[in-house]
Design an enzyme around this catalytic site. Structure first.
Site: not given
Length: 1291
Positions: A230, A1247
């Site tokens: 719109e 890690i």
């Protein structure tokens, strides 16, 4: 500066700046001014319902008021609480729109640009700030009265919905002379009536994609797309380029056709949507709209040069400022003289942006949401959701929220996957219906008595849209005068988002310094609209059409039990009967559970259904339609095909037109003749006339092709697509009935294993949706091939025939023109005649891509000509532990020796070089394949996994298709995988891939995907995992005689390698072996590679499916030379003693939290934990509570992963979530910290090197430690330190 979206509560007081009371004089529901809130700049929100009707009524009307579906609720937005919710929903949507560059740009333009202060009734020298399409009154309550205290000039006002809540609308003001400033360059205010929490739903059943793979193919629109669609209209209005509402394509209204009734597809809607649908508007019409807009802009520029005064006069001081705003808005140029002008290039750039970039289709891609691919998509019951809840809908992702695992395959928008999407109350819905009336003949009557009408109500939206032929523009075919001044207009190509918007720096907008002048005069009050009612229509039919057949397949509500029947009449007349078109299915369902073997019965029923729906009939692999779906006929009775007998045979006789309920014959309008003349009898002007005629002739051909395309898109494809939608509904009705029958039988079942098999029963029912998705891929392929065949075989030849006749007449006129002016053209006659003859010698080729930039359509056409699957001439697959050819050519496959077939995924087969593992597979291809022509261009692809290899082993042939020293083979020699083409003993060429034989463990045993392409007149190429590795020129191989036999066997190549003993057994595994009768390109190979990876299943390090309850070594991709160990109860990674061996360290077992215990595969998104046994003691991996230490400092939000003694208590500290992380080079996964319900992803496993606490002491040196990073871990998502591999202990 960036756009700021304001926050409000509805209860906030008026502040005379951002919160005002406005009177638009347009809302007939408003008895007094309404409270309005400025979202940003010129964009305002009024949280009230809106109507333009003279007698507004929000109740559900007694009759239909629109051909569209309607939803009505008079209580919606009736309380301040509702209005507060609506206001906050709009604010949230604007924040989501503002989260992407294109959305920020859209908001910026609407919030800063202004309509021209005036219209075509305004004096040319005047800015009129009080025009009715631009000015909105600001009012204040004084006592019992509302008093106007000023006015504002917004660009957009967003209100609540009109009477029909699910029909958003953008309206503007009409001038007294029936013209619109929004269409004439001036621009105008737009009022958008919308409801953000009510969303239309669509089906993606016509798309061959994976969205429906795990669930039904129905989804809701993202509410920002509804709003942005719109806003597109509002921007067209603001810039004065809106397309008039009378520019439409209407649906056929004749009773001959089953078409939507009274539907008008507005060009304005097509522009706002964009994408493939834009091709419904002819390029000539698009060019006309563009040229019209250019003329209006030139008129605006002329006005700006003339402005000397303002109305009211107090605003004369703003004239200069407003001129600058408008010059910037329209991208006008100010010449050195001070004159304002239009630069055509800048205008075209702006116009293209407004019409081709800011589109719903583009927004869907940029915001990564599921959306209808074309404007005319099947509509289902609307849904509603609480979009203010960030757990339901968030600013970054909409409904597809990653933390809820709803981002995969747009599951957040999938109606069957997201419980937050709730269907609206059907009592509040209103539909326009077509009433079909079938009057059957009573064959038992001596006089063939006509029976009473069998009525059926069908929703208007369930019918296909078939464009009215009168709306397909034919003015391009009118008679045309040709002379020396005739011009040819060429149409511009489409533009891309990347070229325009996304290259802009949209974050630097400048201050929103907008003017809001106070004006004393009153605006004109415009009259409201009158409500229009529609009546259902009745259509008589002479046979039970597809809609009756679909109705007969629906399971009636509140039926305690039912049976399947093959009689449609019986199903229509008896609510306890459901029509099925599968005879064996009916027998098995109706038989019910026999002897208490419930699960066996349910399995048989599901297998029967899935086997039937995946059936294809192949008439001729060389024909345009590669395979027919035989059950479409009895499922829908298309064109009364059931009465004709076998649908496949009827299709073979009639062709694709049998599928069209309407418009089976195609005719082109009469082509108006060219009238050729020259006003002045001069040599150059006659020659110019001839040149212009030849150019116009080319344009006539292209215009005709374009007209044909428009007709195909608006009248033909829509009918074919409707069949796909109907078949999707049909298969779901059948599956729904099967599920209901299984539930009924399960309810009656009293076996001791009833509870234990409950999950298996649910999995069986869920598998029906998966198989329907596979079946829909087959159906869509068939339908697409039919639609393209109709274009090329039924339409194109007729157009070319008409154009050839037109050419004959036009050529004769040109030759006559030359002959009649031979004296004037002395010396040029023969040259001109040769030019004319050469020009008309050939037809203008039809290149479909010259008439559309539609990528979806291109894909369809490319599929028609070059579909990968269509080109398969061998597809070696393991089906139920038997190797078969599934290509459709039915090659014979036999096995000798010990060929091991894997009964579970990846369904590979294993070959060995010696001992018990030695075996071979022999494939003998179909005699009907003409090998030498097929192999002028061909490709081979397969997945292969080879155990550890060293360079001094002998070479081996593994796949061989050589006969009499001619053909092709694949082998492994030293560290190379080699493909060889052989013409004879002395003439061959090879291409190879260097296989990793490093001493490191990562360098062997992994699955990889090999593709070799051959163009005998060009190049040979080898691809690994979709990546091009090498290209060589094919030379002097012109006489290869290809064998029809292909042998898979590990055979030693003489005189290769240093080891001659057979003691070193070589094993390899192969799957998905294909031969294609074409040279695949890079795009084809990537599609093939990605489609065969099954990426939702997590892989182990070698590429096999990761499994629950199986032992693995866990490795990190960054530290493959490290193995997992434990120091006390802290997990650490130590350096391997032997890099060539993964068999070191502690083993882990992956355990599931919940789910189907029969499916042992680990899937992306699974919630799980890890078991480990050390010295006969059981542990779990868990996240410790203390943060890690590095360099004597605490590392914030990083926690070690350690060991916890295993107990029956499964708490959140041991629970993780896993996601696949595969790429071209390795198979891995990412592991996230989660909780028992899987509702919260709090960190990622990585890690790093840290010190950690043991008892009360800190270790002095650092260890490589697995950790969980919590909080802000986004930066780690791309780090390979978070990529974990699982190496099977047994391999």
């Amino acid at each position: 500066m960036p756009i700021t979206i304001n926050n409000f509560n509805y209860s906030d007081p008026v502040d005379n700046k951002n919160i005002l009371y406005l009177d638009t004089h347009l809302n007939t529901l408003a008895n007094e001014p309404e409270k309005a809130f400025r979202i940003t700049g010129n964009i305002w929100v009024i949280p009230d319902r809106f109507s333009r009707n003279s007698n507004p009524n929000l109740n559900k009307p007694p009759r239909v008021t629109s051909p569209k579906s309607g939803y009505y609720d008079p209580n919606y937005l009736s309380t301040d609480s509702d209005k507060d919710t609506f206001l906050k929903e709009i604010i949230k949507l604007f924040k989501r729109i503002n989260s992407r560059e294109i959305g920020e740009e859209l908001i910026y333009r609407l919030s800063t640009d202004i309509p021209f202060p005036g219209n075509n009734n305004t004096p040319i020298n005047t800015f009129d700030f009080d025009v009715d399409f631009n000015s909105v009154d600001v009012k204040t309550r004084q006592g019992n009265n509302w008093v106007k205290t000023g006015s504002i000039n917004p660009s957009v006002i967003i209100t609540g919905p009109r009477e029909n809540i699910i029909d958003p609308e953008t309206s503007t003001f009409k001038l007294t002379n029936n013209t619109f400033a929004a269409q004439e360059g001036f621009g105008a205010l737009s009022i958008i009536s919308i409801s953000p929490r009510f969303m239309l739903t669509y089906s993606n059943a016509t798309n061959d994609v994976g969205e429906g793979r795990f669930s039904k193919s129905e989804f809701c629109m993202d509410p920002i797309l509804i709003l942005m669609h719109e806003l597109n209209h509002a921007m067209h209005n603001l810039y004065g380029i809106a397309i008039p509402n009378d520019q439409t394509i209407s649906s056929v209204t004749s009773n001959i056709f089953y078409s939507q009734y009274n539907v008008k597809l507005e060009y304005a809607e097509i522009y706002a949507f964009g994408g493939p649908t834009i091709d419904l508007i002819p390029k000539s019409a698009r060019k006309y709209f563009e040229e019209k807009a250019l003329d209006y802009y030139r008129s605006i520029a002329k006005r700006l040069n003339s402005i000397t005064t303002a109305n009211p006069s107090s605003f004369n001081k703003y004239i200069g400022e407003y001129k600058q705003k408008l010059i910037r808005k329209y991208r006008f140029v100010v010449e050195s003289s001070g004159e304002v002008t239009v630069n055509r290039n800048k205008f075209v750039e702006l116009y293209n942006e407004l019409t081709q970039i800011f589109t719903e289709f583009n927004y869907a891609k940029i915001y990564n949401v599921q959306n209808r691919k074309i404007y005319l998509s099947n509509v289902y019951t609307p849904v509603t959701a609480n979009i203010l809840d960030d757990n339901v809908y968030d600013i970054q992702n909409g409904f597809n929220i990653p933390k809820s695992n709803l981002n995969v395959l747009f599951m957040g928008q999938n109606l069957s996957r997201n419980p937050a999407l709730r269907k609206v109350n059907p009592e509040n819905m209103l539909y326009l219906f077509t009433k079909f009336c079938h009057k059957a003949i009573d064959g038992r009557s001596l006089y063939n008595k006509t029976l009473d009408c069998r009525e059926l109500l069908v929703k208007n939206t369930d019918l296909p849209f078939i464009g009215d032929i009168s709306d397909v523009k034919t003015d391009i075919f009118l008679r045309k005068d040709i002379n020396e001044e005739t011009e040819v207009i060429y149409y511009p190509d489409n533009v891309s988002v990347d070229q325009v918007i996304l290259s802009k720096n949209t974050s630097e907008h400048g201050q929103l310094d907008l003017l809001y002048p106070s004006i004393d005069s009153e605006s004109e009050i415009l009259p409201g609209e009158n409500q229009v009612f529609y009546d259902n229509r009745t259509q008589n039919v002479d046979y039970l059409n597809s809609y009756y057949y679909l109705e007969s397949q629906k399971l009636s509500d509140n039926v305690e039990d039912f049976t399947f029947t093959r009689s449609i009449e019986e199903a229509l007349d008896n609510s306890a009967k459901v029509y099925t078109y599968f005879p064996t299915l009916a027998n098995k369902v109706n038989a019910g559970v026999q002897g208490g073997l419930f699960l066996m019965w349910a399995n048989d029923v599901v297998e029967d259904f899935t086997t039937n729906i995946l059936r294809k009939d192949t008439l001729d692999k060389i024909s345009d339609v590669s395979a027919i779906i035989p059950y479409i006929g009895p499922a829908l009775n298309i064109s009364n095909s059931v009465r004709r007998g076998n649908f496949t045979e009827a299709f073979a006789v009639t062709g694709v037109t049998i599928l069209l309920e309407a418009f089976p014959e195609f005719t082109i309008p009469a082509l108006g003749a060219f009238v050729i003349y020259s006003k002045v009898q001069e040599r150059n002007e006659i020659i110019k006339t001839i040149d212009n005629c030849l150019e116009q002739r080319i344009k006539r051909w292209k215009d005709s092709y374009e007209w044909m395309m428009g007709t195909w898109l608006s009248r033909i494809i829509t009918q074919f697509n409707n069949i796909s939608y109907q078949m999707y509904d049909s298969l779901n009705y059948q599956a729904g009935a099967i599920k209901a029958k299984i539930d009924l039988e399960y309810k009656k079942y009293s076996g001791s294993d009833k509870e234990n098999i409950k999950s298996q029963v649910e999995n069986l029912k869920n598998s029906l949706d998966v198989k329907i998705s596979e079946a829909m891929n087959n159906i869509n392929k068939f339908i697409r091939e039919c639609s393209v065949t109709y274009l090329f075989k039924n339409m194109l030849p007729k157009v070319i025939d008409e154009l050839n006749e037109f050419d004959r007449n036009t050529k004769a006129k040109l030759i006559n023109l030359i002959d009649s002016h031979n004296i004037i053209l002395v010396g040029e006659v023969d040259k001109l005649k040769a030019k004319v003859n050469n020009s008309f010698q050939n037809t203008i080729p039809f290149n479909i891509f010259s008439y559309t930039n539609n990528s979806l359509l291109k894909d369809i056409i490319n599929e028609y000509f070059n579909n990968i699957n269509d080109s398969k001439i061998l597809s070696l697959q393991n089906r139920k532990n038997t190797l078969v050819d599934t290509s459709g050519y039915n090659a014979e496959v036999s096995e000798e020796g010990d060929v091991q077939l894997n009964p579970i995924f990846p369904f590979d087969f294993k070959l060995g070089s010696s001992g018990e593992d030695r075996g071979k597979v022999i494939v003998t291809q179909n005699e009907n394949i003409v090998y030498n022509s097929m192999y002028e261009s061909f490709s081979i692809s397969f997945w292969i996994r080879i155990n550890k290899w060293v360079s001094n082993l002998p070479g081996y042939t593994i796949i061989d298709s050589v006969k009499n020293n001619s053909g092709w083979s694949i082998g492994i020699i030293s560290n190379f995988l080699v493909f060889t083409l052989k013409q004879n003993e002395d003439s061959e060429q090879s291409i190879n891939f260097s296989y990793d034989i490093s001493n490191n463990a990562p360098g062997y045993n992994k699955w990889f995907f090999v593709t070799v392409t051959n163009n005998m007149m060009g190049n040979m190429k080898i691809y690994i995992n979709g990546k091009l590795i090498d290209t060589i020129k094919v030379k002097e191989l012109t006489g290869i005689n290809f064998s029809k036999t292909i042998t898979f066997e590990i055979n030693k190549i003489p005189d290769t390698g240093l080891i001659t003993s057979d003691s070193d057994n070589i094993n390899m595994w192969i799957r998905d072996f294909y031969i294609f009768a074409k040279e695949l390109d890079g795009k084809d190979i990537n599609i093939l590679f990605n489609s065969l990876q099954y990426t939702n299943v997590v892989k182990d390090y070698w590429g096999n499916d990761l499994r629950y309850n199986k032992e693995y070594y866990m490795v990190n991709i960054d530290y493959l030379n490290r193995y997992m160990y434990a120091n006390s109860r802290q997990i650490v990674f130590n350096t391997r003693r032997n890099n060539n061996d993964f068999n070191e360290g502690y083993k882990i077992i992956i355990k599931r939290i919940r789910g189907n215990t029969n499916d042992t595969r680990v899937r992306g998104g699974d919630i799980l934990y890890f078991d480990m046994t050390i010295n006969n003691k059981a542990y779990n991996l868990f996240m410790k509570n203390e943060t890690m230490y590095a360099d004597n400092h605490s590392t914030e939000d990083i926690y070690a992963i350690g060991l916890r003694e295993q107990t029956k208590d499964i708490n959140d500290n041991i629970i993780f979530q896993i996601q696949p992380m595969n790429n071209t080079y390795y198979y891995a996964s990412q592991i996230f910290k989660s909780n028992f319900n899987g509702e919260n992803i709090s960190g990622i496993c990585s890690i790093g090197t840290y010190r950690f606490r043991l008892g009360g002491d800190w270790y002095r040196h650092n260890y490589l430690v697995p950790t969980v990073k919590q909080g802000n871990y986004a930066s780690l998502l791309e780090s390979t330190s978070t990529h974990w591999g699982f190496v099977p202990v047994s391999e």
